[in-house]
Design a protein around this motif. Sequence first.
Motif, PDB file in Angstrom:
ATOM      1  N   ALA A 151     -17.434 -11.163 -36.977  1.00 34.65           N
ATOM      2  CA  ALA A 151     -18.899 -10.654 -36.232  1.00 34.65           C
ATOM      3  C   ALA A 151     -19.640 -11.388 -35.643  1.00 34.65           C
ATOM      4  CB  ALA A 151     -19.317  -9.761 -37.317  1.00 34.65           C
ATOM      5  N   ASP A 152     -19.725 -12.676 -36.358  1.00 31.86           N
ATOM      6  CA  ASP A 152     -20.743 -13.902 -35.845  1.00 31.86           C
ATOM      7  C   ASP A 152     -20.156 -14.942 -35.146  1.00 31.86           C
ATOM      8  OD1 ASP A 152     -22.927 -15.120 -35.723  1.00 31.86           O
ATOM      9  OD2 ASP A 152     -23.281 -15.787 -37.795  1.00 31.86           O
ATOM     10  N   TRP A 153     -19.975 -14.843 -33.867  1.00 29.17           N
ATOM     11  CA  TRP A 153     -19.433 -16.000 -32.996  1.00 29.17           C
ATOM     12  C   TRP A 153     -20.373 -16.784 -31.988  1.00 29.17           C
ATOM     13  CZ3 TRP A 153     -19.977 -13.947 -28.316  1.00 29.17           C
ATOM     14  CH2 TRP A 153     -19.997 -12.601 -28.130  1.00 29.17           C
ATOM     15  N   GLY A 154     -21.707 -16.199 -32.265  1.00 30.21           N
ATOM     16  CA  GLY A 154     -22.782 -16.815 -31.152  1.00 30.21           C
ATOM     17  C   GLY A 154     -22.771 -18.215 -30.993  1.00 30.21           C
ATOM     18  N   ALA A 155     -22.630 -18.930 -32.282  1.00 29.55           N
ATOM     19  CA  ALA A 155     -22.825 -20.469 -32.450  1.00 29.55           C
ATOM     20  C   ALA A 155     -21.672 -21.134 -31.563  1.00 29.55           C
ATOM     21  CB  ALA A 155     -22.830 -20.840 -33.655  1.00 29.55           C
ATOM     22  N   GLU A 156     -20.457 -20.426 -31.744  1.00 28.13           N
ATOM     23  CA  GLU A 156     -19.181 -21.021 -31.041  1.00 28.13           C
ATOM     24  C   GLU A 156     -19.229 -20.604 -29.596  1.00 28.13           C
ATOM     25  OE1 GLU A 156     -16.610 -22.527 -32.703  1.00 28.13           O
ATOM     26  OE2 GLU A 156     -17.876 -22.646 -34.591  1.00 28.13           O
ATOM     27  N   TYR A 157     -19.758 -19.519 -29.285  1.00 25.58           N
ATOM     28  CA  TYR A 157     -19.939 -19.451 -28.021  1.00 25.58           C
ATOM     29  C   TYR A 157     -20.767 -20.654 -27.358  1.00 25.58           C
ATOM     30  CZ  TYR A 157     -21.251 -17.726 -23.514  1.00 25.58           C
ATOM     31  OH  TYR A 157     -21.378 -17.479 -21.811  1.00 25.58           O
ATOM     32  N   LEU A 158     -22.036 -21.119 -28.025  1.00 23.31           N
ATOM     33  CA  LEU A 158     -22.772 -21.883 -27.437  1.00 23.31           C
ATOM     34  C   LEU A 158     -21.762 -23.317 -27.320  1.00 23.31           C
ATOM     35  CD1 LEU A 158     -25.515 -23.277 -26.710  1.00 23.31           C
ATOM     36  CD2 LEU A 158     -26.025 -23.373 -29.203  1.00 23.31           C
ATOM     37  N   ARG A 159     -21.157 -23.692 -28.424  1.00 32.01           N
ATOM     38  CA  ARG A 159     -20.266 -24.846 -28.491  1.00 32.01           C
ATOM     39  C   ARG A 159     -19.367 -24.878 -26.987  1.00 32.01           C
ATOM     40  NH1 ARG A 159     -21.838 -25.300 -33.739  1.00 32.01           N
ATOM     41  NH2 ARG A 159     -20.398 -23.413 -34.469  1.00 32.01           N
ATOM     42  N   TRP A 160     -18.903 -23.583 -26.805  1.00 34.49           N
ATOM     43  CA  TRP A 160     -17.962 -23.468 -25.574  1.00 34.49           C
ATOM     44  C   TRP A 160     -18.519 -23.623 -24.258  1.00 34.49           C
ATOM     45  CZ3 TRP A 160     -17.650 -20.306 -21.615  1.00 34.49           C
ATOM     46  CH2 TRP A 160     -16.558 -20.174 -20.601  1.00 34.49           C
ATOM     47  N   GLU A 161     -19.754 -23.214 -24.388  1.00 32.17           N
ATOM     48  CA  GLU A 161     -20.575 -23.463 -22.852  1.00 32.17           C
ATOM     49  C   GLU A 161     -21.004 -24.956 -22.891  1.00 32.17           C
ATOM     50  OE1 GLU A 161     -22.915 -19.599 -21.622  1.00 32.17           O
ATOM     51  OE2 GLU A 161     -24.278 -21.275 -22.519  1.00 32.17           O
ATOM     52  N   MET A 162     -21.207 -25.653 -24.044  1.00 31.41           N
ATOM     53  CA  MET A 162     -21.342 -27.125 -23.871  1.00 31.41           C
ATOM     54  C   MET A 162     -20.006 -27.740 -23.604  1.00 31.41           C
ATOM     55  SD  MET A 162     -24.373 -28.301 -25.422  1.00 31.41           S
ATOM     56  CE  MET A 162     -23.948 -29.556 -26.319  1.00 31.41           C
ATOM     57  N   ARG A 163     -18.858 -27.346 -24.194  1.00 28.18           N
ATOM     58  CA  ARG A 163     -17.579 -27.889 -23.506  1.00 28.18           C
ATOM     59  C   ARG A 163     -17.296 -27.769 -22.135  1.00 28.18           C
ATOM     60  NH1 ARG A 163     -14.324 -31.442 -25.347  1.00 28.18           N
ATOM     61  NH2 ARG A 163     -14.171 -30.438 -27.456  1.00 28.18           N
TER      62      ARG A 163
END
Length: 245
Positions: free
Chosen positions: A125-137
């Motif tokens: 349900a909570d993947w916003g932080a992982e999405y942010l890290r993906w944009e960093m990648r």
Amino acid sequence: MEWQAEGTVLARRPHGETAVILDVLTDGHGRHSGLVPGGLSQKRAAMLQPGSRLDLRWRARRDDQLGTFAVEPVRLRSGLMADPLALAGLNAVCSLLVFALPERDPHPVLARDTERLLDLMETAADWGAEYLRWEMRLLEEMGFGLDLSSCAVTGAQDGLAYVSPRSGRAVSREGAGEWADRLLPLPGILGGAGNNRGGGLAEGLAITGHFLTARIAGELVGRPVPAARQRLVDRLARGQPKAGY
């Protein structure tokens, strides 16, 4: 020419009366396109949706041709279609990859990170932080990685509070001085020492959004960042507490 690998569908578009052209992401062949004969059939519709994981066999007479795909399903990720936020995330990820990645340029680390993120979107349900890290990648893979390890002015590793919108380097409060209002706030989610130490997803996405627009769209691609990205950011922001709370 021929290769076989697993890949994830990023986009599909009709070609003629019965075929589709697939855009897929693979570890070893990067973002790659190919024609799927009969891809418009009802039987294949679910298998060829963005997010689906496929076993692919690509063939062409020459390496510079579009070529054709023979495809078999590996994982359809139907859960991404069932949840509006996950679907918005899928659309943003696929749109950004098609937008940013040159064809046939391998980015295996980004490809693996993308798989992990899509899996998380489908099951958590909570993947916003992982999405942010993906944009960093994504920024890093395109040559515009941010350096948030130390202050660009003083060299200090503590008290980092801002990001330079020009260089992408962190800046401490001491180093910012009278220029603070011209810098991007560095939230706690990215290691900032501000008040919002436990959150700041919206602020983090504002930073990556700035560099996606200024660097990838402005310098590399020459067209705007896909609207699907902003739609996801808006959805994620509605579920986040305000900065400082």
